[in-house]
Each structure stands twice: as structure tokens, then as C-alpha cells.
Write an enzyme that holds these catalytic residues in place. Sequence first.
Site, mmCIF file in Angstrom:
data_model
loop_
_atom_site.group_PDB
_atom_site.id
_atom_site.type_symbol
_atom_site.label_atom_id
_atom_site.label_comp_id
_atom_site.label_asym_id
_atom_site.label_seq_id
_atom_site.Cartn_x
_atom_site.Cartn_y
_atom_site.Cartn_z
ATOM 1 C CE LYS A 91 -3.995 2.056 0.553
ATOM 2 N NZ LYS A 91 -3.733 2.704 -0.752
ATOM 3 C CD GLN A 112 3.168 4.765 2.276
ATOM 4 O OE1 GLN A 112 3.688 5.654 1.621
ATOM 5 N NE2 GLN A 112 2.064 4.952 2.976
ATOM 6 C CE LYS A 127 4.592 7.703 -2.485
ATOM 7 N NZ LYS A 127 3.784 8.223 -1.364
ATOM 8 C CG ASP A 167 3.001 11.192 -2.968
ATOM 9 O OD1 ASP A 167 2.870 11.152 -1.737
ATOM 10 O OD2 ASP A 167 4.015 11.695 -3.503
ATOM 11 C CG ASN A 241 -4.548 16.159 -0.607
ATOM 12 O OD1 ASN A 241 -4.020 15.592 0.335
ATOM 13 N ND2 ASN A 241 -5.842 16.076 -0.838
ATOM 14 C CB SER A 380 -5.644 4.685 2.022
ATOM 15 O OG SER A 380 -5.598 5.713 1.059
HETATM 16 P P1 NDP Z 1 0.263 17.891 -4.275
HETATM 17 O O1 NDP Z 1 0.744 17.567 -5.625
HETATM 18 O O2 NDP Z 1 -1.196 18.040 -4.044
HETATM 19 O O3 NDP Z 1 0.965 19.230 -3.754
HETATM 20 C C1 NDP Z 1 2.339 19.330 -3.655
HETATM 21 C C2 NDP Z 1 2.699 20.747 -3.256
HETATM 22 O O4 NDP Z 1 4.098 20.786 -2.964
HETATM 23 C C3 NDP Z 1 2.467 21.747 -4.353
HETATM 24 O O5 NDP Z 1 2.159 23.001 -3.793
HETATM 25 C C4 NDP Z 1 3.822 21.780 -5.062
HETATM 26 O O6 NDP Z 1 4.096 22.988 -5.747
HETATM 27 C C5 NDP Z 1 4.763 21.638 -3.889
HETATM 28 N N1 NDP Z 1 6.005 20.994 -4.355
HETATM 29 C C6 NDP Z 1 6.127 19.789 -4.962
HETATM 30 N N2 NDP Z 1 7.396 19.539 -5.279
HETATM 31 C C7 NDP Z 1 8.092 20.614 -4.855
HETATM 32 C C8 NDP Z 1 9.455 20.960 -4.901
HETATM 33 N N3 NDP Z 1 10.365 20.139 -5.451
HETATM 34 N N4 NDP Z 1 9.823 22.151 -4.359
HETATM 35 C C9 NDP Z 1 8.888 22.983 -3.813
HETATM 36 N N5 NDP Z 1 7.589 22.696 -3.755
HETATM 37 C C10 NDP Z 1 7.190 21.544 -4.268
HETATM 38 O O7 NDP Z 1 0.886 16.760 -3.322
HETATM 39 P P2 NDP Z 1 0.434 16.319 -1.858
HETATM 40 O O8 NDP Z 1 -0.095 17.478 -1.107
HETATM 41 O O9 NDP Z 1 -0.402 15.102 -1.996
HETATM 42 O O10 NDP Z 1 1.825 15.847 -1.226
HETATM 43 C C11 NDP Z 1 2.687 16.728 -0.517
HETATM 44 C C12 NDP Z 1 3.617 15.934 0.367
HETATM 45 O O11 NDP Z 1 2.847 15.137 1.291
HETATM 46 C C13 NDP Z 1 4.535 14.939 -0.348
HETATM 47 O O12 NDP Z 1 5.752 14.844 0.344
HETATM 48 C C14 NDP Z 1 3.778 13.624 -0.205
HETATM 49 O O13 NDP Z 1 4.623 12.501 -0.333
HETATM 50 C C15 NDP Z 1 3.252 13.773 1.207
HETATM 51 N N6 NDP Z 1 2.117 12.920 1.547
HETATM 52 C C16 NDP Z 1 0.957 12.972 0.818
HETATM 53 C C17 NDP Z 1 -0.096 12.164 1.170
HETATM 54 C C18 NDP Z 1 -1.412 12.270 0.487
HETATM 55 O O14 NDP Z 1 -2.360 11.651 0.968
HETATM 56 N N7 NDP Z 1 -1.555 13.030 -0.596
HETATM 57 C C19 NDP Z 1 0.025 11.174 2.253
HETATM 58 C C20 NDP Z 1 1.252 11.274 3.016
HETATM 59 C C21 NDP Z 1 2.257 12.096 2.627
HETATM 60 P P3 NDP Z 1 3.990 23.010 -7.354
HETATM 61 O O15 NDP Z 1 2.536 23.077 -7.653
HETATM 62 O O16 NDP Z 1 4.736 24.230 -7.735
HETATM 63 O O17 NDP Z 1 4.642 21.760 -7.857
#
Ligand code: NDP
Length: 448
Positions: A91, A112, A127, A167, A241, A380
Site C-alpha cells: 500500500k 511507507q 510506492k 501523492d 492536497n 485509505s
Molecule cells: P500535491 O501535488 O497536491 O501538492 C504538492 C505541493 O508541494 C504543491 O504546492 C507543489 O508545488 C509543492 N512541491 C512539490 N514539489 C516541490 C518541490 N520540489 N519544491 C517545492 N515545492 C514543491 O501533493 P500532496 O499534497 O499530496 O503531497 C505533498 C507531500 O505530502 C509529499 O511529500 C507527499 O509525499 C506527502 N504525503 C501525501 C499524502 C497524500 O495523501 N496526498 C500522504 C502522506 C504524505 P507546485 O505546484 O509548484 O509543484
Amino acid sequence: MAKEYINRVMEIIVQRNPREYEFHQAVKEVLDSLEPALDRHPCYEKYKILERLTEPERVIVFRVPWVDDNGEYRVNRGFRVEFNCAIGPYKGGLRFHPSVNLGIMKFLGFEQILKNALTTLYMGGAKGGADFDPKGKSEREMMIFCQSFMTELYRHIGPATDVPAGDIGVGRRELGYMFGQYKRITNQFNGALTGKSLNWGGSQLRPEATGYGCVYFAREMLKTRGEEFKGKTCVISGAGNVSQFTAEKLIQLGAKVVSLSDSNGVIHDPAGIDAEKLAWVMDLKNKRRGRIREYTEKYPNAAYREKANPWDIPCDCAFPCATQNEIEEIDAKNLIKNGCYLVAEGANMPSTPAAIRVFQKAKILYGPGKAANAGGVAVSGLEMAQNAQFIHWSREYVDSKLQDLMKEIHDNSWRRAEEYGSVGDYVVGANISGFLKVADAMIEQGLV
Ligand code: NDP
């Protein structure tokens, strides 16, 4: 003795997985914190648990061909790292981002394993994703890409085998396109993906779960000091998100959220981002797919800084919710200098090892991602349970389950840290908690 074992395994990992820097970093952070557990239980060395735990059970790398809107043929690389299924089906989320490579997939898959074990649910660790950039892509291009990605991935997943979710770059829209293709190829409507839409098998609160869960975890950390969120100034990175729903829950609990960011820059709104402003941001990011700098056009009292992050803004609490290694040593020092005393990681591995050392030395409340952001995968897990029974739980019920699970993760991490002589160190507590559960299951199931 355990130290020697750890060093030996670490050396092998670096040698056998060249240039996978994020993977080395994630494994080292975990192994170093396991020393007291390995000292106390020498059987783990006898059964070569560290060697086995750090070697994925299966790695799938595949071509993802697609045609863009100009009729050009394009090729991306897809991944699924099925790391460990000792305590349940694989997962873990799918990430679409140009930086995706095998090392990043392995770091996320490895984290994970322990995160999923912490949730108390039965899920192994995995992943996946692709080095595909969703930015600027049309609806048609997104759909075609997701379909092509699933045309290979479908043969490796299933409700009792491997259950991907979203993600970075993969949300409900992308999961919808992938599920459609999965169903078309397999002729099965089942729970092979989570994060689905509510209308067709998704769980209430899954989009909110990671952000809300992170705030629930942080609330438990604050309680250990007799405090609550009301009136606290909070900074958040990212605007996706996890950031959006971290902000939403903080606002509901009476905190003042003053920043959001994206990969171009950061906005600082000293008056606070209230529910109405956040609704505008959600529309900007989720519907119009705009950039965070546009916030200052709508709310001119806020400031925007290009190529900057929020870590130099004075605050009580910080929520890194964007990506790995976004808090470096200097950022951690700035946070502490400006009064921050709680960091809860919504993102995976957002703090570098040097930054973590700064937090630990300053003895602030530091909630590592694998505990603090486990709410996403926990819900999830609840989605899988609902799908298996063909039932649907209410939003209130899922929210109360999420709050209970986050409290349990917090309390288990706290207790384990205490038991192993590191009171208040959630890194030690979370890593040892997750590790013991998986390691014992591996021993009980024999050498497989
Ligand atoms: P999203 O794609 O919804 O949002 C990611 C955000 O982070 C965007 O604002 C993006 O900006 C920014 N970002 C991404 N890459 C970079 C970078 N290299 N430098 C600066 N900013 C960056 O992703 P999520 O919100 O789902 O995920 C965010 C984090 O949370 C990740 O680390 C993910 O692994 C972790 N996570 C997510 C889960 C989930 O349920 N979604 C569960 C557990 C952990 P831009 O639009 O400019 O790319």
C-alpha cells in the site's frame, strides 16, 4: 554491537544502491534510531532483518508511451516498488513529478513500510509513480497518460495484492482516469485503488485525511505541554492536497495560518488566511490550476517572495507539507530562532538530517512524517475495509476513527520512545514501533 551491525548494513546499502541518495538518507535515519531496539533484541541480527527490510521484495520499472496534443510521441518511465508485505497487501501512493527516479521511489516505499505499521492497520509498504510533469498538461493529455500508466500497472495491483493511492501530482482526477482504465482491462470493479471519488467507492474524508491527521497528531504533541492550537501562529509550505487540509483544520481549531507556497515561491499573509481566503486558494489550485503568487493579486496586503520558503517567518508551529528535504539546517535554525517550538511533517522526509538534529537539540516538539502524516494512508485503509464489505461510512464516523488512529500513533510513539530511553523523541518512538511490528511478522513468516 548493534552500532556495528547498523554501520555494516548501511555500507552495503550505499554500495548496492549507487546514487540513490534519498533512499540512503531515509534508511540511515531509521537504522540509526533503531540501535536501542537492536541492542535489546539480538535476534533481529540473527534473522538478517535489516538486510531483508532494506531490500524491496519487487521493483517494477516500465515504459509509459503517450501522444501529446501536438501529435508528438512521448515516453516516460513508470515505477512501482513493492517493498514489504509482511503485515498486509502493499500500500502506498503514486507520484507524478519530473524529479521521480528509483531512489526517490525506494525512499518513499521504505518509509511507507513503517508508517503503515504505525497506523495499526494491516498494510504493507509500497510506492510508485512516473517522471511525468502534470504542469501545463491538458485534460486530454492527463487522461491519456493515466490510461497508459495503468495499462502496465494493472497486472501488478489488486485489492489483496497492492493498492496504490495518490501523492504529489496524483489526486482524484488522475485516480479516476486510472481506475477507469483498470476496470476496463480487468473487467473488475474492486478496491484496487484508494482515494477514489465518493460516488464510486471512495471514502469520506480521504482528501482531507493527511492534512487533518497531521493537525490531530500535532494537537496530541501540544497536549503533552498542556497547550492547544487556539491563537497559535502557524506556517505551512506547499499549496496542494496536504497543505490545504492542514490549513483548513488549523483554522477550524482557532490557529492563525500565515503562509502557503509552491515550487515558485511563498506568500505571507500576516492577517491570517481565513476560511474564505482558503476557499479561494483551493479554487485557484484545484480548479484553475494557478500559482500561489496570484494570492497577492486578490489579497494585496499579503506579500509574495519568489524562490523563497516560509521558514524565516516568525511562528509557533511549522507544517512542511510540500516535498522532501525542504527544511535545511539553516531553515531549522531560523525556525527555532524565531520562536517555533512545534514541527509536524505533512510531507515525507521534508527535513534534512542536519535540520532534524537542530530540532532534537532544541528539544522542540518534532513529529516526523511517518507518524504525523500517516492519517492519509490510515483513511485509505478504512477505504479498503469499506470496499471489501461494499459499505460506506459517514464523514463523522471516519473523522472519529481518524482522530482515534492519530492519537494511537502518537501515544504508541511516545510510549516506545520512553521504553527505549528517549523520552519525547518521536523519531525513535515511531521508528522502533513500526519496526518491531514488521520485524516480528517477518520472523514469524519464515525466510521469504
Ligand atoms: P500535491 O501535488 O497536491 O501538492 C504538492 C505541493 O508541494 C504543491 O504546492 C507543489 O508545488 C509543492 N512541491 C512539490 N514539489 C516541490 C518541490 N520540489 N519544491 C517545492 N515545492 C514543491 O501533493 P500532496 O499534497 O499530496 O503531497 C505533498 C507531500 O505530502 C509529499 O511529500 C507527499 O509525499 C506527502 N504525503 C501525501 C499524502 C497524500 O495523501 N496526498 C500522504 C502522506 C504524505 P507546485 O505546484 O509548484 O509543484
